[in-house]
Design an enzyme around this catalytic site. Structure first.
Site, short mmCIF file in Angstrom:
data_model
loop_
_atom_site.label_atom_id
_atom_site.label_comp_id
_atom_site.label_asym_id
_atom_site.label_seq_id
_atom_site.Cartn_x
_atom_site.Cartn_y
_atom_site.Cartn_z
N ARG A 1 10.29 2.04 1.09
CA ARG A 1 9.09 2.54 1.78
C ARG A 1 9.41 3.76 2.64
O ARG A 1 8.58 4.65 2.82
CB ARG A 1 8.42 1.45 2.62
CG ARG A 1 9.30 0.90 3.71
CD ARG A 1 8.54 -0.13 4.57
NE ARG A 1 9.47 -0.86 5.41
CZ ARG A 1 9.16 -1.30 6.63
NH1 ARG A 1 7.97 -1.10 7.14
NH2 ARG A 1 10.05 -1.97 7.32
N SER B 1 3.66 0.79 8.87
CA SER B 1 4.48 -0.05 7.99
C SER B 1 4.69 0.57 6.62
O SER B 1 5.75 0.45 6.02
CB SER B 1 3.83 -1.42 7.82
OG SER B 1 3.70 -2.05 9.07
N GLU C 1 -9.52 -2.40 2.00
CA GLU C 1 -8.74 -1.85 0.88
C GLU C 1 -9.63 -1.46 -0.29
O GLU C 1 -9.36 -0.46 -0.98
CB GLU C 1 -7.69 -2.87 0.43
CG GLU C 1 -6.64 -3.18 1.49
CD GLU C 1 -7.11 -4.15 2.57
OE1 GLU C 1 -8.21 -4.73 2.42
OE2 GLU C 1 -6.39 -4.33 3.57
N PHE D 1 -2.46 -6.61 -0.80
CA PHE D 1 -3.85 -6.21 -0.53
C PHE D 1 -4.27 -5.02 -1.39
O PHE D 1 -5.41 -4.96 -1.85
CB PHE D 1 -4.00 -5.90 0.97
CG PHE D 1 -3.37 -6.96 1.84
CD1 PHE D 1 -3.67 -8.32 1.62
CD2 PHE D 1 -2.44 -6.65 2.81
CE1 PHE D 1 -3.08 -9.31 2.38
CE2 PHE D 1 -1.84 -7.64 3.58
CZ PHE D 1 -2.15 -8.97 3.36
N HIS E 1 5.90 -3.53 0.74
CA HIS E 1 5.98 -4.96 1.07
C HIS E 1 5.73 -5.84 -0.15
O HIS E 1 5.14 -6.91 -0.06
CB HIS E 1 5.01 -5.31 2.20
CG HIS E 1 5.35 -4.65 3.50
ND1 HIS E 1 5.38 -3.28 3.66
CD2 HIS E 1 5.69 -5.17 4.72
CE1 HIS E 1 5.72 -2.97 4.90
NE2 HIS E 1 5.92 -4.09 5.57
N ASP F 1 7.28 -13.32 6.53
CA ASP F 1 5.81 -13.40 6.51
C ASP F 1 5.31 -14.46 5.53
O ASP F 1 4.18 -14.94 5.64
CB ASP F 1 5.20 -12.03 6.15
CG ASP F 1 5.07 -11.13 7.38
OD1 ASP F 1 5.23 -11.64 8.51
OD2 ASP F 1 4.83 -9.92 7.19
N ARG G 1 9.58 -3.60 1.64
CA ARG G 1 9.71 -3.50 3.09
C ARG G 1 11.17 -3.43 3.50
O ARG G 1 11.57 -2.62 4.32
CB ARG G 1 9.08 -4.73 3.77
CG ARG G 1 9.21 -4.73 5.30
CD ARG G 1 8.84 -6.07 5.91
NE ARG G 1 9.88 -7.06 5.74
CZ ARG G 1 10.91 -7.23 6.57
NH1 ARG G 1 11.02 -6.48 7.66
NH2 ARG G 1 11.82 -8.15 6.34
#
Lengths: 328, 285
Positions: free
Chosen positions: A22, A49, A70, A95, A121, A129, A179
């Site tokens: 990322r 992020s 989104e 998402f 991610h 998470d 991530r």
């Protein structure tokens, strides 16, 4: 197929050399922002992020934060692209592809627009998470859409180049990013070529075809197998769609057995994609290392990869099973 | 301000032609959606004749106005007005919904004929229109983006995501015309899912919003002028219409949302729209 590009040492002597794909994305966007005035970037309240924030600071007039919405973000990206913009849209993979699948199909892929969905991610390595954020089905639902081109970079070096390439490739592109900091596989001399697998190591006993963070594990597994007298070819299949079926056919002919590795569901993912190419060209025994129909859970990325058999030890164990089938 | 008699007659004639074409196209295809486009005919004709600068001459100008048909199933009327404006041959209309036709059952983006976007899945249109509007603003163009939507489409959550963002970005070059006919596939809106006061909703979202009689050409024109004059907010024109307006047996009938008229009903509808004698026989042949 790209032949044996130069690899970077996985360790600097003591520590593993790592970077997050990322971050490479954020750096590539800055390069694109400077070089291509048509590039615009959209985010859905995750710009810190996803690493799009730096582009937003450098080019506020070409950055659109769409808030936590989104589906709308993808639609707006499509509208911008229909007027000649090259629209990069980012959120977490869960998402970006999960919430907005319909908009990606209807508003981006049906009209064949220059929307580049760069989702971070992805996969198990999101870690703590847990399952709500560990997107393990994104490659499946992206690669089935006609016209969607899917890239899963193996490391940060490849990620930067893949993002720069995505801006030039006509039509929709999905880039899957992580991530976590993950091992750096390639030297800076590596040249990503869209649509081509890269052979990272040659061998005749089996081929390990990997994508994303499992490419480093595949290289490590091949080293371990070599110590046991088993030589594995390792292919980095960073373009999942369109698939380099010539590279798969060669691997099947030359090695006679194929193991796939992915931080993703086997169903519809790399395993399925490679199996399709194998049965259509040169059928050989295959095993798939991936998520076998379950969701993930909380844990560190490394713990999760080991738990689901996606680290080097897991790949070695499956390779040994595969070789028994090959010899049977 | 009202239109001159001549201007009004031109819009009325185009609206009547939309209704006639819709009946003929859906009848010839033996499937499709007649009620919506017939009800939208007056505001579609007003928009395309008096406001959109789309024509064969402007077709490939990057900064020309854009149109997105959110309620894509009503495309028979959209195709009719595009052909009336000379963007493709009138004869092509009767290929609607047939194998190999450019006139797909729901619009497919076709730059050469002025179809600016692919639609058909409700809810997606306002986001796309906003993207077009933002692109125009970022290029410094005077482009206006018009988006047709409907009361049924307003049940989709994405519309309200887009409404939020359009106000946030001050997309004053964006105008949505909502066909509010109180009818959706499963019945009257009050029985299925009442969206209530859309003007108040859009206003609460930060839009310039007006209720408009969707069959009053002067009122529609005035509302489009007001939208053009708005400099800070996107505009929502809630066009109150009657599904099937002008064909008595289709008016306010949910059953005519998505059912093609057979020979007898097509003949009756065309007669009500003023087609008679040899012309009617030729159309029905």
């Amino acid at each position: 197929m790209i032949a044996t590009p130069e690899l970077a040492p996985l360790f600097d002597g003591v520590e593993a050399r790592k970077a997050a794909t990322r971050n490479a994305y954020g750096e590539a966007l800055l390069e694109l922002g400077a070089s291509n005035p048509d590039v615009v970037v959209l985010d859905a309240d995750l710009s810190g992020s996803t690493k799009t924030k730096a582009f937003g600071k450098a080019h506020p007039d070409r950055f659109f934060n769409m808030g936590v919405a989104e589906a709308n973000m993808i639609g707006v990206a499509a509208g911008l692209a229909s007027q000649g913009k090259v629209a990069f849209a980012s959120s977490f993979a869960m998402f970006a592809t999960g919430k907005a699948f319909e908009q990606i199909r209807q508003s981006v892929c049906v009209p064949e627009l220059n929307v580049k969905i760069c989702a971070t991610h992805a996969g198990l390595t999101v870690g703590e998470d847990g399952k709500s954020h560990q997107m393990l089905e994104d490659v499946t639902i992206m690669r089935v859409i006609p016209g969607m081109q899917v890239i899963v970079p193996a490391d940060a070096v490849e990620a930067r180049q893949a993002v720069l390439a995505a801006a030039e490739i006509p039509g929709p592109v999905y880039v899957r990013l992580s991530r976590a900091s993950t091992p750096i596989v390639f030297s800076e001399d590596y040249r990503f070529e869209f649509g081509k697998a890269a052979m990272l190591r040659d061998g005749g006993d089996l081929a390990i075809v990997a994508m994303g963070v499992t490419v480093a594990a595949a290289i490590e597994a091949a080293d371990m197998l070599s110590g046991m007298g088993i030589e594995a070819r390792v292919l980095n299949m960073s373009t999942i769609s369109p698939m380099d079926s010539d590279a798969i056919e060669s691997a099947a002919r030359d090695c006679g057995a194929i193991l796939t590795a992915e931080e993703h569901q086997e169903n519809g993912g790399l395993g399925d994609a490679v199996a399709q190419a194998v049965v259509r060209t040169h059928p050989v025994p295959m095993e798939m290392c991936g998520m076998n129909g379950s969701f993930g859970q909380s844990g560190t990325g490394d713990e999760l990869l080991a738990h689901y058999g996606l680290d080097a030890a897991g790949l070695v164990a499956r390779a040994q099973q595969l070789l028994k089938r090959k010899q049977a | 301000m009202t239109l001159s008699q001549e201007d009004r007659a031109a819009v009325e004639s185009a609206a009547r032609q939309i209704r006639i074409d819709t009946v003929r196209m859906v009848h010839a295809a033996a499937c499709g959606h007649p009620g919506g486009p017939i009800g939208m005919a007056d505001f579609m004709a007003t928009l395309f004749l008096r406001h959109m600068n789309l024509s064969p001459e402007t077709l490939h100008q990057p900064d020309r106005d854009r149109f997105v048909l959110g309620n894509g199933h009503t495309c028979a009327g959209y195709y009719s007005i595009l052909s009336q404006k000379g963007l493709f041959p009138r004869e092509e209309l009767l290929t609607f919904r047939k194998m190999g036709s450019r006139l797909q059952g729901h619009p497919h983006r076709t730059p050469d004929m002025g179809i600016d976007f692919s639609t058909g899945s409700l809810g997606n249109s306002l986001s796309v229109s906003l993207g077009m509007a933002l692109a125009a603003k970022s290029n410094g163009w005077d482009t206006r983006v018009y988006s047709a939507s409907s009361d049924g489409e307003s049940q989709e959550g994405q519309i309200w995501e887009a409404a939020t963002a359009a106000a946030h970005y001050g997309a004053s070059n964006l105008t949505v015309l909502v066909d509010f006919n109180n009818v959706q596939i499963d019945g009257h809106m009050r029985d299925v899912m009442d969206v209530r006061d859309l003007r108040a909703k859009y206003e609460a979202f930060g839009w310039h919003a007006l209720d408009v009689d969707g069959h009053d050409i002067d009122a529609i024109d005035a509302a489009l002028v007001a939208a053009r004059e708005e400099t800070t907010r996107p505009s929502a024109l809630i066009c109150h219409t009657l599904i099937g307006k002008g064909v008595s047996f289709m008016e306010d009938q949910p059953g005519w949302h998505g059912v093609a008229p057979g020979d007898e009903d097509a003949r009756k509808a065309l007669a009500e729209l003023g087609i008679e004698g040899a012309e009617l026989e030729a159309m029905m042949a």
